[in-house]
Design a protein around this motif. Structure first.
Motif, short mmCIF file in Angstrom:
data_model
loop_
_atom_site.label_atom_id
_atom_site.label_comp_id
_atom_site.label_asym_id
_atom_site.label_seq_id
_atom_site.Cartn_x
_atom_site.Cartn_y
_atom_site.Cartn_z
N GLU A 356 0.84 -1.20 0.00
CA GLU A 356 0.00 0.00 0.00
C GLU A 356 0.87 1.25 0.00
OE1 GLU A 356 -2.77 2.16 3.34
OE2 GLU A 356 -3.07 0.00 3.07
N GLU A 357 2.01 1.16 0.71
CA GLU A 357 2.89 2.32 0.85
C GLU A 357 3.62 2.67 -0.44
OE1 GLU A 357 5.67 -1.14 1.63
OE2 GLU A 357 3.53 -0.71 1.81
N ILE A 358 3.54 1.81 -1.45
CA ILE A 358 4.10 2.16 -2.77
C ILE A 358 3.01 2.23 -3.83
CG2 ILE A 358 6.38 1.23 -2.24
CD1 ILE A 358 5.66 -1.24 -3.95
N GLY A 359 1.75 2.11 -3.42
CA GLY A 359 0.64 2.26 -4.35
C GLY A 359 0.41 1.05 -5.24
N MET A 360 0.66 -0.16 -4.71
CA MET A 360 0.38 -1.35 -5.52
C MET A 360 -1.10 -1.40 -5.89
SD MET A 360 2.85 -4.37 -3.99
CE MET A 360 2.00 -5.63 -4.97
N THR A 361 -1.39 -1.96 -7.06
CA THR A 361 -2.74 -1.95 -7.63
C THR A 361 -3.31 -3.36 -7.74
OG1 THR A 361 -2.01 -2.16 -9.92
CG2 THR A 361 -2.06 0.06 -9.00
N ASN A 362 -4.60 -3.43 -8.07
CA ASN A 362 -5.23 -4.73 -8.30
C ASN A 362 -4.56 -5.48 -9.44
OD1 ASN A 362 -7.05 -4.38 -6.24
ND2 ASN A 362 -8.85 -4.13 -7.56
N ALA A 363 -4.76 -6.80 -9.45
CA ALA A 363 -4.04 -7.68 -10.37
C ALA A 363 -4.57 -7.62 -11.81
CB ALA A 363 -4.10 -9.12 -9.87
N ALA A 364 -5.88 -7.45 -11.96
CA ALA A 364 -6.51 -7.41 -13.29
C ALA A 364 -6.22 -8.67 -14.10
CB ALA A 364 -6.08 -6.17 -14.07
N PHE A 365 -6.50 -9.84 -13.51
CA PHE A 365 -6.33 -11.10 -14.23
C PHE A 365 -7.39 -11.22 -15.31
CE2 PHE A 365 -4.46 -13.05 -10.12
CZ PHE A 365 -3.17 -12.67 -10.49
N SER A 366 -7.06 -11.94 -16.38
CA SER A 366 -7.99 -12.11 -17.48
C SER A 366 -8.66 -13.48 -17.49
CB SER A 366 -7.28 -11.89 -18.82
OG SER A 366 -6.21 -12.82 -18.96
N SER A 367 -8.10 -14.42 -16.74
CA SER A 367 -8.61 -15.79 -16.74
C SER A 367 -8.76 -16.29 -15.32
CB SER A 367 -7.66 -16.71 -17.52
OG SER A 367 -7.96 -18.07 -17.29
N VAL A 384 -21.20 -19.36 -12.06
CA VAL A 384 -21.36 -19.87 -13.42
C VAL A 384 -22.45 -20.93 -13.48
CG1 VAL A 384 -20.22 -21.14 -15.29
CG2 VAL A 384 -19.02 -19.27 -14.13
N GLU A 385 -22.51 -21.80 -12.47
CA GLU A 385 -23.56 -22.82 -12.41
C GLU A 385 -24.94 -22.18 -12.30
OE1 GLU A 385 -22.56 -25.32 -9.16
OE2 GLU A 385 -21.01 -26.44 -10.24
N ALA A 386 -25.00 -20.99 -11.69
CA ALA A 386 -26.27 -20.30 -11.52
C ALA A 386 -26.65 -19.47 -12.75
CB ALA A 386 -26.22 -19.40 -10.30
N GLY A 387 -25.80 -19.50 -13.80
CA GLY A 387 -26.15 -18.82 -15.04
C GLY A 387 -25.43 -17.53 -15.32
N ARG A 388 -24.54 -17.10 -14.42
CA ARG A 388 -23.80 -15.86 -14.65
C ARG A 388 -22.58 -16.18 -15.53
NH1 ARG A 388 -20.91 -12.04 -10.13
NH2 ARG A 388 -21.07 -10.06 -11.26
N SER A 389 -22.21 -15.27 -16.40
CA SER A 389 -21.08 -15.53 -17.28
C SER A 389 -19.78 -15.48 -16.51
CB SER A 389 -21.04 -14.52 -18.42
OG SER A 389 -20.60 -13.26 -17.96
N SER A 390 -18.81 -16.26 -16.97
CA SER A 390 -17.49 -16.26 -16.35
C SER A 390 -16.85 -14.88 -16.46
CB SER A 390 -16.60 -17.31 -17.00
OG SER A 390 -15.31 -17.31 -16.44
N GLU A 391 -17.05 -14.21 -17.59
CA GLU A 391 -16.45 -12.89 -17.81
C GLU A 391 -16.99 -11.86 -16.82
OE1 GLU A 391 -15.92 -15.46 -21.14
OE2 GLU A 391 -17.79 -14.81 -20.15
N GLU A 392 -18.30 -11.93 -16.56
CA GLU A 392 -18.89 -10.98 -15.62
C GLU A 392 -18.37 -11.23 -14.21
OE1 GLU A 392 -23.28 -9.27 -14.19
OE2 GLU A 392 -23.14 -11.14 -15.34
N PHE A 393 -18.23 -12.50 -13.83
CA PHE A 393 -17.71 -12.81 -12.51
C PHE A 393 -16.27 -12.32 -12.37
CE2 PHE A 393 -15.24 -15.32 -9.58
CZ PHE A 393 -16.02 -15.31 -8.44
N ILE A 394 -15.43 -12.57 -13.39
CA ILE A 394 -14.03 -12.16 -13.33
C ILE A 394 -13.92 -10.64 -13.24
CG2 ILE A 394 -11.88 -12.07 -14.65
CD1 ILE A 394 -12.52 -14.90 -15.64
N ALA A 395 -14.81 -9.93 -13.89
CA ALA A 395 -14.80 -8.47 -13.78
C ALA A 395 -15.01 -8.04 -12.34
CB ALA A 395 -15.89 -7.87 -14.67
N GLY A 396 -15.92 -8.74 -11.64
CA GLY A 396 -16.12 -8.44 -10.22
C GLY A 396 -14.95 -8.86 -9.37
#
Length: 571
Positions: A356-367, A384-396
């Motif tokens: 935090e003291e150097i301003g590290m950021t979120n990872a932003a993984f794509s997979s 995903v089993e409940a019908g939500r897309s993998s891409e939408e979950f990864i965005a969250g």
């Protein structure tokens, strides 16, 4: 004014697996922490909170403990820990251990014994229930990691209870023998000279599963008071309880001076208010500063005269602060230093999460394959089993997933950010080439030097520790404005939580002149009438008519030779 020693300190949380790898196996270790003590000392840190270093199968990265009195081999040995404790003490740095006593690993000897038979002496150390008459689950309680909170053991024909992974069975705090063993273990560590404990999900130890109660059970505070009597009484140590269920109304039950329970708690109301009501943190809501100010102000007032606040933006379970509350892309330095200023002038003990003291950021993984966290992987499958897309979950997950805080510490522009000479256990954020400790320490205007100045200010100005809090412009959607007052001294703190140039009319009572203690733009000498705040600007002004102030903004920009050497990649 009398000050408890930990009230004026700043705590630094280390996630050992990701801090520094001393032997090239890709996993951070205790020797690596010891090698970075000079870095932490120069930052001004007084306490280190270590996420669990105990023996564990690492199903949940150490929060599943199989032996409370053994060190995980991947982290080192007891000799390594003793050296860390000794070297930290030489630098006036205390060590807080992570006490995980709501549950253990399923590999702990207690559980291994408990599962052998219903009449085993350790059986009642855990929570067991019979199936229903129709052979189903004892009740509908769910695990925080997804799915039922019950797992069936065919050998004995009963279910055991777990609020997290099925490999983390919950301890039964109603069992006095189990509590006695926990207290004995705590005293063993305290006798070694540690400075105290951070207590994992401590609000859950009073659970009453038959009534569906998982937090704030009727005997929770009885257990904490007993724990205090048996382990903490007579010791000058710090205890911090993680309590997601805590409210301003219940906080003093944990931390009131006459309660003899804990020094302070971590509360998370400012975190959870940003979550979606249906999908929780996996679909975060737009940032709401008015709501955040309301929560922070409420907690400042609730613990103004008794108890004590912990102050934090992030930890090993939360996203990176500059990514969640700031602007990591457009105003990286400005928003990171703004967040630091806004937090460190509040009343309470500040906690800095590694990086935090150097301003590290979120990872932003794509997979999803890049994630390692058990919670994220389990929840991805369920969504995903409940019908939500993998891409939408990864965005969250890229906004709020726990692995955002667990990528390796970025020490330099060397391969893997100087974290390891091997292959890191989790991918390093590629922005280490521009965001790293070596670069930050050599820049007078850096995020790192801003944190160093804030920590030093806290040690020099009792008003930052004990001053009364008062907020202003509570409904302003972009500005956070408050004062701290102690005797004849007053500090005015202003922070712009936006990328806009913001003009606002100050209340008359904030009109003053003084000396800027710290700022991320240019110092100010006078506040009155309309004020213009630059993007993510933040400052703290001490009224000079009331007190003379030294030049607290001066920073040493040169990097000491011994720290330059310490930051070099290890052979």
């Amino acid at each position: 004014m009398q000050t408890t020693w930990w009230q004026s300190e700043t705590v630094y949380q280390i996630y050992p697996r990701s801090f520094f790898d001393s032997n090239g196996d890709g996993i951070g270790d205790i020797a690596g922490i010891t090698s970075r003590l000079d870095y932490l000392q120069r930052l001004g840190i007084g306490l280190l909170w270590l996420s669990p270093i105990f023996k564990s199968p690492m199903d949940d990265n150490g929060y599943d403990i199989s032996d409370y009195q053994a060190i995980a081999p991947e982290f080192g040995s007891f000799d390594d820990f003793d050296e860390l404790l000794s070297e930290a003490r030489k630098r006036d740095i205390g060590i807080l251990l992570d006490l995980v006593v709501n549950h253990t690993s399923d590999e702990h000897v207690w559980f291994q014994e408990a599962r052998k038979s219903r009449d085993n002496p350790f059986r009642d150390y855990y929570v067991w229930r019979d199936p229903t008459d129709k052979g189903g689950l004892p009740n509908q309680l769910n695990s925080d990691f997804g799915g039922p909170a019950w797992t069936f053991e065919s050998a004995t024909g009963q279910y055991y209870f777990h609020q997290f992974s099925h490999r983390q069975p919950d301890l039964n705090w109603e069992n006095a023998d189990m509590r006695r063993d926990i207290y004995g273990m705590m005293n063993w560590w305290l006798d070694k000279g540690i400075a105290g404990f951070r207590m994992d999900v401590i609000d859950r130890i009073g659970k009453q599963v038959d009534e569906g109660v998982t937090t704030d059970g009727p005997h929770l505070h009885d257990y904490l008071q007993e724990m205090h009597r048996e382990t903490l009484a007579g010791r000058d140590v710090l205890t911090v309880g993680e309590a997601w269920s805590a409210t301003p109304g219940s906080a003093l039950l944990y931390t009131g001076r006459a309660r003899n329970e804990l020094s302070m708690i971590f509360q998370f109301e400012h975190v959870t208010q940003q979550w979606d009501k249906v999908y929780g943190k996996w679909k975060p809501k737009p940032f709401d500063l008015v709501g955040l100010k309301s929560v922070l102000g409420k907690w400042q007032m609730a613990l103004s005269d008794d108890g004590w606040n912990s102050l934090f933006w992030g930890n090993h379970d939360l996203p990176r602060a500059v990514s969640r509350y700031g602007d990591a892309a457009g105003f990286h330095r400005e928003s990171a230093t703004m967040l630091a200023t806004a937090l460190h002038f509040l009343k309470g003990t500040p906690f800095v999460y590694q990086g935090e003291e150097i301003g590290m950021t979120n990872a932003a993984f794509s997979s999803i394959d890049q994630y390692k966290d058990i919670e994220t992987l389990n929840m991805h499958r369920l969504h995903v089993e409940a019908g939500r897309s993998s891409e939408e979950f990864i965005a969250g997950a890229n906004q709020n997933g726990r692995d955002n805080a667990r990528t390796p510490m970025q020490w330099s522009a060397a391969p893997n950010g100087g974290f390891t000479t091997g292959v890191p256990w989790i991918e390093t954020n590629p922005n280490f080439l521009r965001i790293n400790a070596e670069t930050e320490m050599g820049d007078e205007r850096s995020i790192w030097n801003h944190y160093r100045r804030l920590i030093e200010l806290r040690k020099r100005h009792p008003i930052m520790v004990h001053g009364a809090f008062q907020s202003y412009l509570d409904q302003h959607p972009k500005l956070f404005v408050y004062t701290r007052r102690l005797g004849d001294e007053r500090i005015v703190v202003m922070a712009n939580f936006s990328a806009d140039i913001v003009t606002a009319t100050l209340p008359t009572e904030l009109s003053t002149q003084g000396r800027t203690l710290i700022t991320n733009y240019e110092p100010r000498e006078r506040l009155e009438g309309n004020i213009e705040m630059k993007p993510y600007e933040a400052f703290a002004l001490l009224e000079e008519t009331l007190v003379a102030v030294a030049d607290d903004n001066k920073a040493e920009s040169a990097l000491p030779a011994e720290l330059t050497k310490a930051l070099e990649p290890q052979a």
